[in-house]
Structure formats: structure tokens, C-alpha cells
Design an enzyme around this catalytic site. Structure first.
Site, PDB file in Angstrom:
ATOM      1  N   GLY A   1       0.832  -1.184   0.000  1.00 24.25           N
ATOM      2  CA  GLY A   1       0.000   0.000   0.000  1.00 24.25           C
ATOM      3  C   GLY A   1       0.871   1.240   0.000  1.00 24.25           C
ATOM      4  O   GLY A   1       2.042   1.190   0.386  1.00 24.25           O
ATOM      5  N   SER A   2       0.315   2.361  -0.433  1.00 32.00           N
ATOM      6  CA  SER A   2       1.021   3.639  -0.293  1.00 32.00           C
ATOM      7  C   SER A   2       0.849   4.147   1.135  1.00 32.00           C
ATOM      8  O   SER A   2       0.125   3.565   1.939  1.00 32.00           O
ATOM      9  CB  SER A   2       0.474   4.654  -1.295  1.00 32.00           C
ATOM     10  OG  SER A   2       0.838   4.295  -2.598  1.00 32.00           O
ATOM     11  N   GLY A   3       1.562   5.230   1.450  1.00 24.76           N
ATOM     12  CA  GLY A   3       1.480   5.804   2.790  1.00 24.76           C
ATOM     13  C   GLY A   3       2.656   5.392   3.655  1.00 24.76           C
ATOM     14  O   GLY A   3       2.727   5.795   4.821  1.00 24.76           O
ATOM     15  N   HIS A   4       3.572   4.574   3.100  1.00 25.77           N
ATOM     16  CA  HIS A   4       4.738   4.119   3.860  1.00 25.77           C
ATOM     17  C   HIS A   4       6.037   4.724   3.329  1.00 25.77           C
ATOM     18  O   HIS A   4       7.124   4.230   3.622  1.00 25.77           O
ATOM     19  CB  HIS A   4       4.837   2.596   3.793  1.00 25.77           C
ATOM     20  CG  HIS A   4       3.600   1.890   4.212  1.00 25.77           C
ATOM     21  ND1 HIS A   4       3.036   2.088   5.449  1.00 25.77           N
ATOM     22  CD2 HIS A   4       2.789   1.018   3.565  1.00 25.77           C
ATOM     23  CE1 HIS A   4       1.935   1.355   5.547  1.00 25.77           C
ATOM     24  NE2 HIS A   4       1.756   0.704   4.411  1.00 25.77           N
TER      25      HIS A   4
ATOM     26  N   ASP B   1      -1.873  -8.125   0.395  1.00 28.10           N
ATOM     27  CA  ASP B   1      -0.698  -8.119  -0.470  1.00 28.10           C
ATOM     28  C   ASP B   1      -0.344  -9.538  -0.911  1.00 28.10           C
ATOM     29  O   ASP B   1      -0.009  -9.779  -2.072  1.00 28.10           O
ATOM     30  CB  ASP B   1       0.488  -7.481   0.268  1.00 28.10           C
ATOM     31  CG  ASP B   1       0.261  -6.004   0.554  1.00 28.10           C
ATOM     32  OD1 ASP B   1       0.485  -5.187  -0.338  1.00 28.10           O
ATOM     33  OD2 ASP B   1      -0.176  -5.679   1.674  1.00 28.10           O
TER      34      ASP B   1
ATOM     35  N   HIS C   1      -0.225   0.466   9.705  1.00 27.43           N
ATOM     36  CA  HIS C   1      -1.520   0.963   9.234  1.00 27.43           C
ATOM     37  C   HIS C   1      -2.379   1.363  10.425  1.00 27.43           C
ATOM     38  O   HIS C   1      -3.607   1.378  10.347  1.00 27.43           O
ATOM     39  CB  HIS C   1      -2.254  -0.108   8.429  1.00 27.43           C
ATOM     40  CG  HIS C   1      -1.404  -0.779   7.411  1.00 27.43           C
ATOM     41  ND1 HIS C   1      -0.690  -1.918   7.680  1.00 27.43           N
ATOM     42  CD2 HIS C   1      -1.127  -0.437   6.137  1.00 27.43           C
ATOM     43  CE1 HIS C   1      -0.015  -2.274   6.591  1.00 27.43           C
ATOM     44  NE2 HIS C   1      -0.253  -1.385   5.646  1.00 27.43           N
TER      45      HIS C   1
END
Lengths: 331, 331
Positions: free
Chosen positions: A54-57, A110, A219
Site C-alpha cells: 500500500g502507499s502511505g509508507h 498483499d 496501518h
């Protein structure tokens, strides 16, 4: 919500465009698949290394593409696994005759996307294998996964397999190295605040003004327990108390020590934590051979930090020391 | 206040100890004067470059010490100029026969400390000169200074004089270069939130849930105006609208573009801003020759960002491209 953002739906593509514009000589952006790849990938003389999540990392993983690290990264939307077809198309586009290694942090969404993409790519005649990373000691199962979560220790797996692939190792050897590094890497994190996903527009969970979450996931998943704020010395003791016995790391060991910021914590505080952890390890007869302080795997704007240890041997240390170059840079 | 901290009074020394422990081969920490210096400084074959400032702006300046950058940094406490005697002792300790250049961001307290320290060092027979940096276009005078403030554009002055000194330039030549870079560098910042100094324990100023401060200073000083939150496109237009006419930067120019995070903003948002700014400049016929995205000069945990432009010529571009190595690193 106050962020530097236009339309929340365009947050990821606008960030990816910025990465590509800042690195015109070295990176390419394929907007159809959220794909950031090295301008010179695929290369016939090396195993291709791809990671998605996911993005945001960020900087993981779209800003860790470059020589000695990833050949490509295909992120999903914020905190969402990349769509199956993005992973499949990325694998096809970057396939090398030496094979493809897909790195996946251990989250159920994932795993599903990458497992299916691997099957489809193999059916096309591409040699693809997958390696799962699960360095987080906080909890056994969690909100989004069965088994341990993959968090900031992922950096060391990327770095080691990236160096091995660059040196010409074949796919089995690259996998051996990745599994070995993952097996000696342990991480735990602490949140001081929640994070705010752009599409949600409000904090993902509630944390009181005097509360912290010990063992938080990247998350915002719950960790081991919620506690009252405590001084940095005690926070480091909490983290080392969970991490050290887990491998275990012992007197005489040589380790890499990483203090990773979760997105909203200034680097001054990260170095303060580093100093404490370094001395606590020295007190136990554990030597820090390599140090890492900064942001490696974040959780949007969350204030917090994680601590990672990697048990070093000559092979791992030389792979970590090998040259590499990525978009995240000072100069 | 939730920070990774023990006693607020020990925040700066504990951070400095962490920096030194993380860089045992390359840096030295002299706790009596808050001094971080290169292990190989002073060197008789190069001008010594020193910068001091208040703490709370990390990586500036204690994490930008190293080959091709600063020889030493002597910070004060958070947002406080270094004491006069720290600057004087640092100058004496690191003095080179080729001379010492003191870099100072333009704040009244810093100017006083450095002016007096320079006088004392000169009386001791040391060759010392001082260069003031004032890249912030936001306001003419401000809470803590007469004239323009020195902010993130300071990085480019450090980098250029560091490269020139490393190449053996004499003190006058190093100063010529520093003044030249300062004269073509312009910055403006925007705060989404206030910052919280450890000793105060609460936000330094109040900013509503839907408000931003346009032109904010790196100590939370007021800027040009307070506004309602606006999309990233409009924020970039505000910043470029103030910066571009100030030099002015014009069609045909080649520039370095920096998006600097103020401490609490994730790098994903900084790259999003970068992409917008890069395209806006291209629309005006201005080419980005070098790009910088990350944290260079922060304001503790403030969420916010600043945009800096440097007008490039061959001399400046080659100094910016010269090798350098500092504590802030990915690998």
C-alpha cells in the site's frame, strides 16, 4: 484534515509524478500501473527485484528504487494492496531472463495480489519467486494479516537482495540471502499519535493526549497494549525488552540498529532514541556495527518510531555496505 | 506534549550524543560547547566552515557536518542562539591557518553571539569572517530579526562553500561564493500546524483546524497572512507568486528546486508539492536543473513545507554537484 494535497483520489498518482519529475535521469513512471522503475530496468544480467505494498509508507517502496535496491515498485492506494493486474503487468514489464523476485511484506491483501500475479506470470513463462517479510515482533496475528507483519526491517531485506542481484547472484541465491536477512531481523514500533488517510480525512484511531500505542502496526493496527506516555528511556526499554529475547540477540553479537520515524516525528527525536538504544545495547555487550536513523517505512503523518535490530555476520554486513542509490537523498 | 524525550533540559545534549554514537568514525561531540565536528577537523589545507543556530531545525546544522559540508556546528538550545562562549571556543578549536568562515542565519540573537565571538577570536590572532544568510522572502523584519530571515536556502550556501573549501579555495573566495549563492536563493514556507518546543510543552502559537500560516518562520514567527486551508496547487502558486518576482526568476533560467519539510510532514506530501512546482516552473520556461525533496531545515514537529529556488550558473551547479557526505543518510 490539513495536508498538502489536492483531490484525495489523486494523492498517490500526484506523489508518483513528483518522484519521477525529481529523478528524470534515473526513474520512469508508468501511470497505468502506479509503477516506478529504474530507467535501465529490466537488465538481462541481473535478477529483477520488485516490491509493492500500500502507499502511505514512503520512502518505502517507490523511493527505494535504484541501483543496488529495487528495480521497480508498484504501490496500491493508501494502505491498500496493489491491484493484482498492476503486479502482473509490472512483473511482465520488468522481467529478466535471470528471473524476478517479488518482495512482499506479510499482509493478507498483499499476499493474495502477489500470489495470483506470480501464478499468471509463471503461466507466461516468466521465472518468478516471492519472498515474504515478517519482522514485527509486536503481535502474532493482526488486523490485516495472519502471522507477523512486515514493517521497517523490510529495508534490510531490500538492501541485501538488491546488492546480491547487482553483483550477479542467481535467483535462488538472492532468495537465500533475503530469507537469511529476514530471519535475523526484528522490529517493534510505538505510536504517539494516529495517522490520517487522505480519503478518510480524520484520524484512523483515537489515542488520548497522554496515551501511546506500544507495538503499533504501520496501518495503525493495535499493538500489544496502550499505555500512558513515558520518557524516551523507558520507551527504548519497552522496545528492546520485546525485541532482544525474540531472536535472541545476545552478548557478543554485532548488529545493525535502525531507528525509523513513522512520518510525523522530527529527526532530532529519532537521534535521541538512537543514542539511548546504542548505549543500552553496549551495556549488554552487543555492538552496533551499522546505524540507520531516519524514515524508512512510515505510516503517513503518524508521530512515532520503530526500532529494528539485524544480527550481522560478514556476508550481511558486506551486502549492507555495498553502494546503492535511490531517490531519497540529501544532495 | 507527547515526544520521544526524557528531561526537556537534556533534549539537545541527548540528541547530540545520539548523532555522535551513530557516526563514531566521522564525527566528534564536545559536550561542553554543544559542538559536533568532523573527526579530521581542523585541517590546515582548507578553510574551516562552522555554522551555529538554535536547535530544533535538524538536520540543520548538527547533521550537516562532514566532508564537503560543515567542519563543525555549535547549536544553542531549542530556538535559542548558541552562547557566545560556545561559538568562541568552537572557533578556536577548529581554527585553520587558512581561516574560519562562520555561517549565520540572519536572526538578531545569532548575529550578536557570532559577532562578539568573531571579535574575540580575531583578538586571539585567528582569521575569521562571517557570512549572513537571508533567503526568506516572506517578510522584511520579523519577531527575532531585523531584515530577512535565514531559512532552508541556507543549505545551498553550506553546500557551495563546503565544496569550495574542500577544493582548497582561500577565505575570500569562499566568501565570494557564499554571498553569490545567497544572493540568488529565495525561500518561502507555509505552516499547517504549530510546533511544540520541549521546554514549553505546548504549541508555540494557535492555528485553527482549517487555518494555515503563509510565510511562516522556522521558529513559528508570523508570516504574511493567515488563510483558510487550500489545495496543494494553490499553495504552490502562493509560494511561487512570492518567490519568482523577488529575484526575479525568469523564462530561460535554470534553477535548483527544493521542497523542504518542516518536521511533521510526510515525504509523500513533499513529493506531491515538488511535482506541482516543477510543472509550474516548466510552464514559465524555467528549467529545474537540480531537485531536493526532504527535510533540510525544520521547525521541530511543525507540519509544513517551504519552497526554495536557486538560480544556477555553471559555477554554482558544479559546487552543488560536488561530492559530500553527512550524518543524514539512507545507507
Amino acid at each position: 484534515m490539513k495536508k498538502f494535497i489536492n483531490d484525495p483520489k489523486q494523492f498517490v498518482p500526484e506523489m508518483l509524478k513528483g518522484i519521477a519529475l525529481a529523478n528524470p535521469d534515473t526513474l520512469r513512471y508508468v501511470s497505468e500501473y502506479n509503477l516506478i522503475h529504474r530507467a535501465d530496468a529490466p537488465r538481462a544480467d541481473k535478477v529483477t527485484i520488485i516490491q509493492g505494498s500500500g502507499s502511505g509508507h514512503e520512502p518505502a517502496h517507490v523511493m527505494t528504487v535504484g541501483p543496488g535496491m529495487l528495480d521497480g515498485a508498484c504501490p496500491g492506494d493508501v494502505f491498500a494492496a496493489p491491484p493484482l493486474d498492476y503486479v502482473y503487468e509490472t512483473t511482465k514489464l520488468l522481467a529478466s531472463p535471470k528471473g524476478v523476485l517479488l518482495l512482499v511484506n506479510n499482509y493478507t491483501g498483499d499476499r493474495m495480489a502477489f500470489d495470483m500475479a506470480q501464478e499468471m506470470a509463471v503461466a507466461d513463462g516468466i521465472t518468478v519467486k516471492t519472498l515474504f517479510i515478517d519482522d514485527d515482533v509486536s503481535v502474532q496475528d493482526s488486523t490485516y494479516t495472519i502471522g507477523r507483519r512486515g514493517v521497517a526491517g523490510n529495508f534490510f531485506v531490500m538492501k541485501a537482495v538488491g546488492a546480491a542481484a547487482e553483483a550477479g547472484a542467481d535467483l535462488d541465491e538472492v532468495i537465500r540471502i533475503g530469507e537469511k536477512v529476514n530471519s535475523v531481523t526484528r522490529t517493534m514500533g510505538i505510536a504517539l499519535t494516529a495517522c490520517t488517510p487522505p480519503a478518510k480525512g480524520s484520524p484512523l484511531f483515537e489515542l488520548g493526549d497522554d496515551e501511546i500505542e506500544i507495538g503499533v502496526g504501520i496501518h495503525g493496527e493495535p499493538g500489544r497494549r496502550r499505555a500512558k506516555w513515558m520518557p524516551a528511556d523507558e520507551i527504548v526499554d519497552e522496545l528492546l525488552g520485546a525485541i532482544l529475547p525474540d531472536l535472541p540477540y545476545q552478548e557478543g553479537d554485532r548488529v545493525a540498529l535502525m531507528i525509523n520515524g513513522l512520518g510525523g516525528t522530527p529527526i532530532s527525536e529519532l537521534y535521541l532514541l538512537y543514542g539511548i538504544a546504542h548505549e543500552r545495547l553496549a551495556d549488554r555487550g552487543i555492538t552496533v556495527g551499522r546505524s540507520y536513523v531516519g524514515e524508512y517505512c512510515t505510516s503517513l503523518d503518524m508521530a512515532g518510531a520503530s526500532l529494528t535490530l539485524v544480527k550481522l555476520d560478514d556476508e550481511i554486513e558486506s551486502l549492507l555496505a555495498a553502494p546503492a542509490e535511490v531517490a531519497v537523498r540529501v544532495f
